[in-house]
Design a protein around this motif. Sequence first.
Motif, PDB file in Angstrom:
ATOM      1  N   MET A 182       0.625  -1.007   0.194  1.00  0.00           N
ATOM      2  CA  MET A 182      -0.029   0.004   0.571  1.00  0.00           C
ATOM      3  C   MET A 182       0.879   1.355   0.086  1.00  0.00           C
ATOM      4  O   MET A 182       1.506   1.607   0.562  1.00  0.00           O
ATOM      5  N   ALA A 183       0.603   1.754  -1.126  1.00  0.00           N
ATOM      6  CA  ALA A 183       1.474   3.380  -1.197  1.00  0.00           C
ATOM      7  C   ALA A 183       0.849   4.524  -0.276  1.00  0.00           C
ATOM      8  O   ALA A 183      -0.143   4.339   0.578  1.00  0.00           O
ATOM      9  N   THR A 184       1.978   4.922   0.615  1.00  0.00           N
ATOM     10  CA  THR A 184       1.748   5.891   1.752  1.00  0.00           C
ATOM     11  C   THR A 184       1.517   7.401   0.961  1.00  0.00           C
ATOM     12  O   THR A 184       1.936   7.395   0.529  1.00  0.00           O
ATOM     13  N   MET A 185       0.334   8.438   1.881  1.00  0.00           N
ATOM     14  CA  MET A 185      -0.048   9.237   1.054  1.00  0.00           C
ATOM     15  C   MET A 185       1.059  10.376   2.537  1.00  0.00           C
ATOM     16  O   MET A 185       1.112  10.034   2.690  1.00  0.00           O
ATOM     17  N   THR A 186       1.024  11.735   1.519  1.00  0.00           N
ATOM     18  CA  THR A 186       1.747  12.539   2.093  1.00  0.00           C
ATOM     19  C   THR A 186       0.016  13.178   3.129  1.00  0.00           C
ATOM     20  O   THR A 186      -0.479  13.332   2.624  1.00  0.00           O
ATOM     21  N   ALA A 187       0.781  14.676   3.660  1.00  0.00           N
ATOM     22  CA  ALA A 187      -0.423  15.144   4.454  1.00  0.00           C
ATOM     23  C   ALA A 187      -1.433  15.527   3.681  1.00  0.00           C
ATOM     24  O   ALA A 187      -2.725  16.039   3.978  1.00  0.00           O
ATOM     25  N   ALA A 188      -0.369  16.461   2.351  1.00  0.00           N
ATOM     26  CA  ALA A 188      -0.999  17.304   1.712  1.00  0.00           C
ATOM     27  C   ALA A 188      -2.330  16.208   0.925  1.00  0.00           C
ATOM     28  O   ALA A 188      -3.306  16.715   0.719  1.00  0.00           O
ATOM     29  N   GLN A 189      -2.132  15.556   0.252  1.00  0.00           N
ATOM     30  CA  GLN A 189      -2.430  14.152  -0.153  1.00  0.00           C
ATOM     31  C   GLN A 189      -3.791  13.651   0.832  1.00  0.00           C
ATOM     32  O   GLN A 189      -4.833  13.816   0.136  1.00  0.00           O
ATOM     33  N   LYS A 190      -3.299  13.774   2.140  1.00  0.00           N
ATOM     34  CA  LYS A 190      -4.586  13.404   3.215  1.00  0.00           C
ATOM     35  C   LYS A 190      -5.333  14.102   3.112  1.00  0.00           C
ATOM     36  O   LYS A 190      -6.967  13.748   3.098  1.00  0.00           O
ATOM     37  N   ARG A 191      -4.928  15.541   3.236  1.00  0.00           N
ATOM     38  CA  ARG A 191      -6.129  16.443   3.238  1.00  0.00           C
ATOM     39  C   ARG A 191      -6.849  16.728   2.253  1.00  0.00           C
ATOM     40  O   ARG A 191      -8.089  17.238   2.171  1.00  0.00           O
ATOM     41  N   ALA A 192      -6.071  16.540   0.729  1.00  0.00           N
ATOM     42  CA  ALA A 192      -6.657  16.502   0.087  1.00  0.00           C
ATOM     43  C   ALA A 192      -8.553  15.057  -0.752  1.00  0.00           C
ATOM     44  O   ALA A 192      -9.471  15.379  -0.447  1.00  0.00           O
ATOM     45  N   GLN A 193      -7.691  14.050   0.452  1.00  0.00           N
ATOM     46  CA  GLN A 193      -8.073  13.580  -0.100  1.00  0.00           C
ATOM     47  C   GLN A 193     -10.625  13.133   1.152  1.00  0.00           C
ATOM     48  O   GLN A 193     -11.061  12.809   1.271  1.00  0.00           O
ATOM     49  N   ALA A 194      -9.293  13.507   2.174  1.00  0.00           N
ATOM     50  CA  ALA A 194     -10.397  14.061   3.430  1.00  0.00           C
ATOM     51  C   ALA A 194     -11.587  15.241   2.747  1.00  0.00           C
ATOM     52  O   ALA A 194     -12.916  14.982   2.772  1.00  0.00           O
ATOM     53  N   LYS A 195     -10.785  15.939   1.940  1.00  0.00           N
ATOM     54  CA  LYS A 195     -11.864  16.956   1.756  1.00  0.00           C
ATOM     55  C   LYS A 195     -12.664  16.596   0.274  1.00  0.00           C
ATOM     56  O   LYS A 195     -13.827  16.904   0.419  1.00  0.00           O
ATOM     57  N   ALA A 196     -12.223  15.669  -0.622  1.00  0.00           N
ATOM     58  CA  ALA A 196     -12.576  14.903  -1.681  1.00  0.00           C
ATOM     59  C   ALA A 196     -14.680  13.949  -1.028  1.00  0.00           C
ATOM     60  O   ALA A 196     -14.961  13.604  -1.938  1.00  0.00           O
ATOM     61  N   GLU A 197     -13.739  13.612   0.068  1.00  0.00           N
ATOM     62  CA  GLU A 197     -14.963  13.117   1.069  1.00  0.00           C
ATOM     63  C   GLU A 197     -15.957  13.712   1.575  1.00  0.00           C
ATOM     64  O   GLU A 197     -16.465  12.951   2.923  1.00  0.00           O
ATOM     65  N   TYR A 198     -15.860  14.916   2.216  1.00  0.00           N
ATOM     66  CA  TYR A 198     -16.893  15.388   2.193  1.00  0.00           C
ATOM     67  C   TYR A 198     -18.369  14.689   2.182  1.00  0.00           C
ATOM     68  O   TYR A 198     -18.772  15.231   1.108  1.00  0.00           O
ATOM     69  N   ASP A 199     -19.380  14.796   3.240  1.00  0.00           N
ATOM     70  CA  ASP A 199     -20.994  13.999   3.053  1.00  0.00           C
ATOM     71  C   ASP A 199     -21.139  14.920   4.123  1.00  0.00           C
ATOM     72  O   ASP A 199     -21.489  14.054   5.315  1.00  0.00           O
ATOM     73  N   ALA A 200     -21.860  15.136   3.636  1.00  0.00           N
ATOM     74  CA  ALA A 200     -22.565  15.989   5.147  1.00  0.00           C
ATOM     75  C   ALA A 200     -24.170  15.769   5.539  1.00  0.00           C
ATOM     76  O   ALA A 200     -24.209  15.093   6.632  1.00  0.00           O
ATOM     77  N   PHE A 201     -23.971  14.063   5.371  1.00  0.00           N
ATOM     78  CA  PHE A 201     -24.731  13.582   5.159  1.00  0.00           C
ATOM     79  C   PHE A 201     -24.314  12.413   6.516  1.00  0.00           C
ATOM     80  O   PHE A 201     -25.280  11.429   7.492  1.00  0.00           O
ATOM     81  N   LEU A 202     -22.839  12.112   6.834  1.00  0.00           N
ATOM     82  CA  LEU A 202     -22.622  11.670   7.357  1.00  0.00           C
ATOM     83  C   LEU A 202     -22.061  12.405   9.415  1.00  0.00           C
ATOM     84  O   LEU A 202     -21.998  13.688   8.773  1.00  0.00           O
ATOM     85  N   ALA A 203     -22.957  12.131  10.523  1.00  0.00           N
ATOM     86  CA  ALA A 203     -22.365  12.590  11.876  1.00  0.00           C
ATOM     87  C   ALA A 203     -21.248  13.139  11.780  1.00  0.00           C
ATOM     88  O   ALA A 203     -21.257  14.393  12.887  1.00  0.00           O
ATOM     89  N   GLU A 204     -20.082  12.481  11.646  1.00  0.00           N
ATOM     90  CA  GLU A 204     -18.668  12.878  11.346  1.00  0.00           C
ATOM     91  C   GLU A 204     -17.909  14.287  10.894  1.00  0.00           C
ATOM     92  O   GLU A 204     -17.210  15.016  10.904  1.00  0.00           O
ATOM     93  N   CYS A 205     -18.779  14.869  10.146  1.00  0.00           N
ATOM     94  CA  CYS A 205     -18.748  15.568   8.348  1.00  0.00           C
ATOM     95  C   CYS A 205     -18.172  16.653   9.357  1.00  0.00           C
ATOM     96  O   CYS A 205     -19.479  17.778   9.767  1.00  0.00           O
ATOM     97  N   PRO A 206     -16.855  17.385   9.312  1.00  0.00           N
ATOM     98  CA  PRO A 206     -17.090  19.175   9.482  1.00  0.00           C
ATOM     99  C   PRO A 206     -17.882  19.721   8.926  1.00  0.00           C
ATOM    100  O   PRO A 206     -18.175  20.787   9.305  1.00  0.00           O
ATOM    101  N   SER A 207     -18.056  19.682   7.943  1.00  0.00           N
ATOM    102  CA  SER A 207     -18.831  20.896   6.762  1.00  0.00           C
ATOM    103  C   SER A 207     -21.112  20.336   7.928  1.00  0.00           C
ATOM    104  O   SER A 207     -21.524  22.134   7.407  1.00  0.00           O
ATOM    105  N   ARG A 208     -21.408  20.079   8.916  1.00  0.00           N
ATOM    106  CA  ARG A 208     -21.969  19.991   9.457  1.00  0.00           C
ATOM    107  C   ARG A 208     -22.492  20.815   9.626  1.00  0.00           C
ATOM    108  O   ARG A 208     -22.828  22.179   9.804  1.00  0.00           O
TER     109      ARG A 208
END
Length: 147
Positions: free
Chosen positions: A1-27
């Motif tokens: 499994m390839a490791t991700m940089t901090a910037a890549q992790k932030r970009a992935q998290a941003k792409a995965e924002y989903d306000a229907f999820l209880a823990e999503c910060p966009s709420r």
Amino acid sequence: MATMTAAQKRAQAKAEYDAFLAECPSRLLLDRISDKWVTLTVSALGGGGSPQPGTSHATGPRPMRYSELSRRLAGVSQKMLTQTLRSLERDGLVTRTATPTVPVTVTYELTDLGRSLLQLVRGIKGWAETHMDDVLAHRAEHDARAS
């Protein structure tokens, strides 16, 4: 499994924002911008509302002093307006500018991010004003059936 940089992790998290999820910060952001005083403050700073005296149309976004905002937002308490402006400033939607005069002059103005929210806020405010009679009629009809 390839490791991700901090910037890549932030970009992935941003792409995965989903306000229907209880823990999503966009709420938290949805909660903030759906507040009545936030909506009205953004609209007021955006020049929304009735035409200014001596003009035939509402003005566009412009800086406003605290006292002017307070007069424009009928029913807002000093505490609530202060809290609303501080939260909008913290979120980057409003800038606060203090000019060293006697007394100090403080103005509030929408940022580019705040202006990007303005069209949505105007739409919601307009929809509420346009459809209030319909909603009241439906409420009365519903309440009559429920009795």
